[in-house]
Scaffold this active site. Structure first.
Site, PDB file in Angstrom:
ATOM      1  N   SER A 209      14.683  -4.237  10.001  1.00  0.00           N
ATOM      2  CA  SER A 209      14.506  -5.361   9.235  1.00  0.00           C
ATOM      3  C   SER A 209      15.198  -6.702   9.848  1.00  0.00           C
ATOM      4  O   SER A 209      14.578  -7.007  11.090  1.00  0.00           O
ATOM      5  CB  SER A 209      15.266  -5.371   7.894  1.00  0.00           C
ATOM      6  OG  SER A 209      14.777  -6.101   6.883  1.00  0.00           O
ATOM      7  N   ASP A 306       4.483  -2.925   4.716  1.00  0.00           N
ATOM      8  CA  ASP A 306       5.627  -2.919   4.766  1.00  0.00           C
ATOM      9  C   ASP A 306       6.193  -3.522   3.250  1.00  0.00           C
ATOM     10  O   ASP A 306       5.878  -4.639   2.779  1.00  0.00           O
ATOM     11  CB  ASP A 306       6.273  -4.023   5.767  1.00  0.00           C
ATOM     12  CG  ASP A 306       7.725  -4.452   5.707  1.00  0.00           C
ATOM     13  OD1 ASP A 306       8.349  -4.712   5.037  1.00  0.00           O
ATOM     14  OD2 ASP A 306       8.210  -4.119   7.223  1.00  0.00           O
ATOM     15  N   HIS A 373      10.096   0.551   4.609  1.00  0.00           N
ATOM     16  CA  HIS A 373      10.656  -0.540   5.342  1.00  0.00           C
ATOM     17  C   HIS A 373      11.823   0.009   5.802  1.00  0.00           C
ATOM     18  O   HIS A 373      12.596   0.345   5.218  1.00  0.00           O
ATOM     19  CB  HIS A 373      10.924  -1.808   4.262  1.00  0.00           C
ATOM     20  CG  HIS A 373      11.654  -2.913   4.955  1.00  0.00           C
ATOM     21  ND1 HIS A 373      10.831  -3.474   5.866  1.00  0.00           N
ATOM     22  CD2 HIS A 373      12.821  -3.476   4.990  1.00  0.00           C
ATOM     23  CE1 HIS A 373      11.701  -4.600   6.505  1.00  0.00           C
ATOM     24  NE2 HIS A 373      12.859  -4.352   6.003  1.00  0.00           N
TER      25      HIS A 373
END
Length: 428
Positions: A209, A306, A373
């Site tokens: 991330s 995502d 994600h």
């Protein structure tokens, strides 16, 4: 009388024995606690690791203690509230003793006074609020079955408390907030180099991330900081391929948000010059405009759908005031045909963004058609023997990354569009 005394003594004997036994147990527990505390204090005193020949922690013991980097404060390398930065290190062993996985923690960003002040009350803005022990799983695991290629390496997680992917460098006097991510990065790497990483044979910089974005931004910087040109340095960005995409209202929500982050935290001077020499700073915070100019090998691991980007970039509440996307962005099965077509367009943009990048033999790709994600730091998606991680061409994520890193095979895997992939671990 003697008989009565003997009888009384006999009656008390069991209680005396029980009391002595309890006292003994208390003493043993106290000794164990003190010994454990001493071990943690010693690790913190030594700065976390690089201890050659140290006794290896059992693979089952995956909770890794924190190291507060107090020496960084005088360099101005502090969290948003002024507290020292921190990291967690699980030392390597055997053949992995001179190899390092450096993980940059993720956790979003902040772009204004309200959101940044809020983060100072959390682990993302202050080391006072960071967990004192955290689990190392997935690519950070010490278990050979879960992490076959990197389990014996020195594995370190640098905690995230600056809110600009370790790239800002300023102090806001009015808000009394420190934005010193670049200094935290430099101080942490300097410390790790002194702790043994300077003599590393192999290094993998990774993150997911906001940490995945940070791994991209700092990839060439790490190569430059390692003194031995013979050291193999590569970078893995997991869930960090944030796109400059059009949202459901026709605007660019993430570009606007990133523009605020870059300006507020004075990120521009720390962005790759190969990008800023021809694009504005906000554009150079987007990986799609950076990856082609990075010289150090990079592996991009990303879900084509995502979920963070779906929720926060494509269909944030501000771009969807009627709530037409509310069900879809939290449950893929609730998406109608028009919404799925929009999401397929996002996937197509991601595939196009890596086309030139994929032409380099040194780079790697694993873009699967999952609603997910971050997939490298959880055992279930990294390398779960029981259920299997997501796979492309019959190869899971851990095997794909390992093959790329060690040159066992070229890995350029891009999935077919949703819903063709039956190995996905969808999270919505």
């Amino acid at each position: 009388m003697a008989t009565e005394r003997n009888a009384a003594a006999s009656a008390k004997a069991p209680w005396v024995s029980l009391l002595l036994l309890l006292l003994l147990l208390v003493a043993v527990v106290a000794a164990g606690c003190c010994a454990g505390a001493a071990d943690v204090d010693e690790q913190m005193r030594r700065g976390g690791g690089g201890r050659r020949g140290s006794r290896r922690r059992r693979a089952a013991d995956v909770m890794v203690p924190i190291t507060i980097l107090n020496s960084a404060v005088h360099k101005g390398a502090v969290c948003m509230d002024g507290t020292p930065p921190a990291f967690h290190l699980d030392p390597g062993s055997g053949a992995g003793n001179r190899n390092w996985v450096v993980n940059l923690e993720g956790g979003g960003w902040c772009n204004n006074a309200r959101t940044c002040r809020f983060r100072t009350g959390s682990r993302h803005g202050s080391s006072n609020h960071m967990e004192r022990r955290i689990a190392f799983t997935g690519i950070m695991s010490a278990a050979p079955a879960d992490n076959p290629d990197f389990h014996s390496w020195n594995r370190v997680k640098i905690r995230y408390c600056d809110s600009a992917s370790f790239a800002g460098d300023t102090y806001d006097e009015a808000l009394e907030l420190h934005f010193r991510g670049q200094r935290i990065w430099e101080a942490a790497i300097e410390h790790l180099l002194a702790a043994g990483m300077a003599s590393a044979k192999q290094v993998l910089l990774t993150g997911c991330s906001a940490g995945g974005l940070a791994a991209i931004l700092h990839c060439d910087q790490l190569r430059a900081l390692l003194p031995d040109a013979a050291t193999t340095v590569k970078c893995l960005a997991d869930g960090g391929l944030f796109l400059d995409a059009v949202d459901v209202a026709g605007g660019r929500s993430l570009r606007s948000y990133y523009g605020d982050v870059v300006a507020m935290q004075k990120v521009a001077p720390n962005l790759p010059k190969t990008c800023t020499d021809h694009l504005d700073a906000t554009s150079c915070f987007f990986p799609q405009n950076i990856i082609d100019g990075i010289k150090t090998p990079i592996f991009l691991l990303n879900a084509a759908y995502d979920v963070w980007q779906i929720e926060q970039s494509l269909a944030p509440n501000a771009a969807d005031p009627s709530g037409a996307w509310r069900a879809c962005k939290f449950n893929r099965s609730a998406c109608n045909a028009s919404q799925l077509k929009f999401l397929q367009g996002f996937r197509d943009q991601m595939v196009a963004a890596v086309r030139s990048f994929s032409e380099s033999r040194s780079n790697g790709l694993f873009i699967n058609s999952c609603f997910a994600h971050c997939q490298s730091e959880l055992t279930a998606t990294w390398n779960n023997e029981a259920g299997g991680s997501p796979a492309l061409h019959n190869k899971g994520i851990a095997k794909s990354v390992g093959d790329w890193y060690f040159g066992r095979a070229e890995v350029k895997a891009i999935d077919c569009p949703y819903p063709c992939d039956k190995t996905c671990r969808h999270i919505i």
